[in-house]
Design an enzyme around this catalytic site. Structure first.
Site, PDB file in Angstrom:
ATOM      1  N   GLU A 135       0.843  -1.202   0.000  1.00  0.00           N
ATOM      2  CA  GLU A 135       0.000   0.000   0.000  1.00  0.00           C
ATOM      3  C   GLU A 135       0.869   1.239   0.000  1.00  0.00           C
ATOM      4  O   GLU A 135       1.938   1.264   0.616  1.00  0.00           O
ATOM      5  CB  GLU A 135      -0.895  -0.026   1.245  1.00  0.00           C
ATOM      6  CG  GLU A 135      -1.769   1.199   1.443  1.00  0.00           C
ATOM      7  CD  GLU A 135      -1.111   2.277   2.306  1.00  0.00           C
ATOM      8  OE1 GLU A 135      -1.592   3.432   2.269  1.00  0.00           O
ATOM      9  OE2 GLU A 135      -0.123   1.985   3.002  1.00  0.00           O
ATOM     10  N   ARG A 181      -5.770   5.472  -2.301  1.00  0.00           N
ATOM     11  CA  ARG A 181      -4.498   4.799  -2.056  1.00  0.00           C
ATOM     12  C   ARG A 181      -4.172   3.849  -3.204  1.00  0.00           C
ATOM     13  O   ARG A 181      -5.060   3.229  -3.793  1.00  0.00           O
ATOM     14  CB  ARG A 181      -4.549   3.988  -0.746  1.00  0.00           C
ATOM     15  CG  ARG A 181      -4.489   4.858   0.519  1.00  0.00           C
ATOM     16  CD  ARG A 181      -3.165   5.587   0.617  1.00  0.00           C
ATOM     17  NE  ARG A 181      -3.004   6.366   1.827  1.00  0.00           N
ATOM     18  CZ  ARG A 181      -3.304   7.645   1.965  1.00  0.00           C
ATOM     19  NH1 ARG A 181      -3.866   8.291   0.947  1.00  0.00           N
ATOM     20  NH2 ARG A 181      -3.065   8.287   3.080  1.00  0.00           N
TER      21      ARG A 181
END
Length: 357
Positions: A135, A181
């Site tokens: 991430e 994200r």
């Protein structure tokens, strides 16, 4: 009134698996993979304040490791899934032909050395987990004119041999907050995993009223965030006259110049801007309206936890400043729970496949 839980339910397709949590922060990704049946066997986080929050909420009978750059892969247990929210750093890329002429390596060991992604890559290379989830901020793709993302994908696909998919996902709908994200998922073996069939909730379907203190006595007071018989928000979270004048003046100055800079004033019917790690400074990106003529207030740390999808049982045992930094640096937990759930049948497929020698 009980605040509605924003966590995704555990997957009905869960399979027993182990995972490691790198650049763990306060454990948002840990919660996501716990929710689908995973068992965390290793955690690394360098910040001592985040370590405290993590340890206070994830009661493991093992120590947290600090700086991952100082951990040898022999000291990391074997695992099925690697999870990491690694910081973004630029890569210095020289041409392969030039490196060959100098007799230098041009694989990930050279291209990514000195960056924290290198530590993710070296663990994957050594341990060969069945899958990983990485991430980062949505701008990772354009970082350093696209070269950072180019090296990351080439390393994961060509150097390490994983089958990789990526997408920019917005937490809006999972939580009442715009939070985009970059999510990168890889599997050791070929699977049909795709982000295209990940079911996402409708944006705007969650409202801030779900996470705000009701201040009507239906919630038990939680010091230092709320107080009194009606569990009203502690006045320390209300902006002072001086700060409120400054923010209004700052916004007006930039409006006059045609810029979009300014504060984000919202009420319970709205959706917040992205909560950032700088929220502790003035709270300007998310200010809660208290009505006309009244100074707005910051979110309390408990409201920040709710805004990120953390359960009500999550302990906040650090200062407000550290808590704001930690939640601002964290992930929208229910969004990553949904991604983890989406990975499960594909992970089961890879785990059922005999590993090549």
């Amino acid at each position: 009134m009980t605040t509605k839980s924003l966590r995704a339910p555990a997957s009905a397709q869960s399979v027993p698996f182990t995972f490691i949590d790198l650049f763990a922060g306060i454990g948002g990704m840990r919660l996501a993979f716990d929710s689908v049946g995973g068992r965390c066997v290793f955690t690394s986080e360098w910040n001592v304040h985040a370590q405290k929050t993590y340890a206070d909420n994830h009661r493991d009978n093992r120590p947290l490791e600090g700086d991952i750059t100082k951990v040898h892969t022999d000291d990391i247990p074997d695992h099925d899934v690697l999870v990491a929210g690694f910081p973004c750093q630029p890569f210095s890329i020289a041409g392969v032909s030039k490196k060959n002429s100098l007799g230098r390596k041009h694989g990930f060991e050279d291209e990514t050395q000195g960056t924290l992604f290198f530590d993710v890559a070296r663990v994957i290379a050594a341990k060969r987990p069945a899958a990983f989830l990485l991430e980062n901020v949505k701008n990772l793709k354009s970082h350093d004119k696209g070269r950072t993302f180019e090296v990351i994908l080439r390393t994961l696909r060509e150097e390490l041999g994983y089958h990789v998919e990526h997408a920019v996902l917005d937490g809006n709908g999972f939580v009442p907050q715009h939070r985009e994200r970059m999510v990168i998922v890889g599997f050791r073996d070929k699977t049909s995993f795709s982000f295209s069939d990940l079911v996402l909730p409708k944006k705007g379907s969650r409202k801030l009223s779900e996470i705000l203190h009701p201040e009507d006595g239906s919630e038990t007071a939680e010091a230092p965030f709320t107080e009194g018989p009606f569990a009203t928000v502690n006045p320390k979270y209300i902006l002072t006259d001086g700060l409120w004048r400054y923010l209004q003046g700052y916004a007006e100055k930039h409006r006059a110049k045609g810029n979009g800079f300014g504060f984000g004033l919202v009420d319970g019917d709205g959706v917040a801007r992205t909560l950032s790690a700088r929220y502790y400074k003035d709270g300007s990106e998310i200010l809660i309206s208290r009505g006309e003529g009244l100074n707005p207030r910051r979110l309390t740390p408990r409201e920040c936890a709710r805004l990120m999808g953390y359960p009500e049982s999550f302990r906040i045992t650090v200062s407000d400043t550290q808590a704001y930094k930690q939640f601002g640096n964290s992930v929208a937990v229910p969004m990553f729970s949904a991604v983890a759930k989406h990975m499960m049948p594909h992970l089961a497929q890879v785990l059922a496949t005999p590993r090549a020698a």
